[in-house]
Design a protein around this motif. Structure first.
Motif: not given
Length: 541
Positions: A36-54, A280-290
């Protein structure tokens, strides 16, 4: 207020320390993380929790915050803001709108109990910085800086706050420690002047970190004849000089598009990972984990700069992906699931999920000329490689001149729904629209093309079932091509009729978002009517 802050801090501490409900010691990642369209990712970790913004640009509420425990499964938990401005742009008045603009590329940080989110708003030519001590609560406190910091990234350093931003030239300036303004007397400086020759796209999408002995700036660029590439710059001094190295650069998943732009993070176990998106075309910009491997002090992504389709994450599996969902509209309060976003600012007096139990009611609050001018269009992301969206519409509350139904939402769109003519007679109408007159957020001299009517069927009933089918990446059993959408309807909810028309979808830069399904209801003659939707169902197939 003090008790609320104490409660919020305790809640975050409990969430960070609570045991993870897991199915194993590791989690298998198959990219994309979500199709799905979830572009321009930035993320952080707080303890065992991860938070991402798009990025969600003109949709409201905006800047979605997603949560994960295993880096693979992400769920929307809040939004940074409800609306950027209560002006003609966000109220879709006077022909004004924020298409292709709005909120871009948020930087997310957590420092001393406070979450910070900073981004540019292109329609305002300003930068916003938001703060909260409870990331699970939407509508954060904000400050406004009266200049745009394109694709900015924050660095908190020994009581100082710096922002790095730019396109081609990456610049730095110091802000007040809380981000409320540019620090008095601060002077901006060019940190990196990326190569000008041999590039389709020069450095942008900056993410800055201080890790060990080095300052690292990750950015996206696009070498001529190559693919979109992630490049890293490093220096032992904040203000440079910087040296560079390509850290991710290859075609991926059957497409020539590269994977780039995003952030890196260290887990509680000491492993490193990156989230980067792919056009990724019309569906948008899709996130990958590397995965990230540190080599000679450089963060190398994927398999020696080649994006990976599948690998194992060294965290217990936990949670589920929830960036879109079905909805039966059975609410006790007049609020919606967080997977929904409005096209621009909603008129809250003109929608309800409580007036008719189990139904979404969209009222006509102001006159519109077409679906893209209409207030209160409610949207959800589509999902690849292919899916369909379906609703049941009750048109009994529609007035003369009203239109209601569903839309494959982007600059080139299709609609299927009910129209009431000047006498109030209702018809089932399907249309396609190819917008030839807009380019990247401005109006060309070329006039916009009109809607093309592809079906008109007189109705003798108020309830109709509507469906749009999306094919983003054709599967072996498909006769459709890539990025095509199709409409169908039913008069009894069982027997479906396909509309003899196809929409060729495209990721158009004048809207700059992936395709969504929108539920719309608007007036062309007089306000005061309404349309009811019994459910929204979306499914991969």
């Amino acid at each position: 207020m003090k008790l609320f802050k104490l409660f919020s801090a305790c809640l975050l501490a409990v969430l960070a320390c609570s045991p993870v409900m897991s199915k194993g010691k590791t989690t298998q990642c198959v990219n994309p993380l979500t199709y799905t369209d979830i572009p321009d990712n930035d993320w952080i970790r707080v303890g065992n929790d991860y938070y991402m913004v798009s990025t969600t640009m003109y949709f409201c509420p905006g800047a979605p915050i997603m949560h994960s425990r295993d880096l693979v499964h992400w769920e929307i938990i809040s939004y940074v803001y409800d609306v950027l401005n209560d002006d003609d742009i966000y109220n879709l008045r006077g022909g004004r709108n924020a298409y292709g603009k709005g909120q871009w590329a948020t930087s997310l940080r957590y420092v001393d109990g406070t979450f910070y989110a900073l981004f540019i708003a292109n329609d305002q030519s300003k930068t916003y910085i938001y703060r909260t001590d409870n990331i699970y609560s939407s509508n954060w406190e904000r400050s406004v800086i009266d200049r745009p910091f394109h694709d900015a990234s924050m660095l908190f350093e020994d009581g100082h706050l710096y922002v790095v931003w730019g396109n081609g030239e990456l610049r730095i300036i110091e802000l007040e420690p809380d981000g409320s303004a540019i620090k008095e007397g601060a002077q901006e400086q060019i940190l990196i002047d990326s190569p000008r020759q041999g590039f389709n796209l020069r450095a942008e999408g900056a993410h800055i970190y201080h890790i060990g002995d080095y300052y690292y700036i990750l950015e996206i660029d696009w070498p001529s004849g190559g693919v979109r590439t992630e490049t890293c710059w490093r220096s032992k001094q904040l203000f440079g000089p910087y040296e560079s190295k390509v850290i991710l650069s290859a075609a991926f998943d059957g497409r020539g598009d590269g994977v780039a732009q995003g952030g890196i993070i260290e887990t509680q176990n000491g492993d490193w990972y990156a989230i980067m998106f792919q056009d990724h075309g019309a569906v948008g910009r899709i996130p990958t984990l590397q995965p990230v491997t540190w080599t000679d002090g450089w963060p190398i992504l994927g398999d020696n700069t080649v994006p990976l389709k599948e690998f194992t994450v060294n965290l217990p599996e936990s949670g589920k992906n929830r960036t879109w969902a079905n909805d039966e509209f059975k609410y006790r309060k007049n609020s919606l699931d967080l997977v929904w976003q409005w096209n621009h600012k909603p008129d809250d007096s003109a929608w309800s999920v409580t007036e008719r139990k189990g139904w979404l009611r969209l009222k006509t609050g102001q006159i519109a000329t077409n679906v893209m001018d209409a207030r209160n269009t409610l949207t959800q992301r589509t999902v690849g490689p292919r899916c369909y969206s379906e609703v049941l519409l009750d048109a009994s509350g529609m007035k003369a001149g009203d239109r209601a139904g569903i839309v494959a939402f982007q600059s080139n769109y299709c609609t299927i729904g009910v129209e009431a003519d000047a006498e109030g007679t209702k018809s089932l109408v399907a249309m396609t629209h190819r917008n030839m007159g807009r380019r990247f957020g401005r109006q060309d001299q070329t006039p916009q093309s009109p809607d093309t009517e592809v079906l008109r069927l007189p109705l003798s009933q108020d309830k109709v079932w509507l469906r749009i089918k999306y094919v983003f990446t054709p599967q072996p059993d498909d006769t459709a091509g890539a990025d095509q959408a199709f409409m169908s309807y039913s008069l009894d909810g069982k027997n479906w009729v396909d509309v003899d028309a196809m929409l060729q979808m495209s990721f158009s830069l004048d809207y700059f978002t992936g395709y969504r399904t929108g539920l719309y209801s608007y007036a062309t003659r007089q306000a005061g009517g309404w349309a009811d939707f019994d459910y929204f169902h979306q499914a991969e197939y």
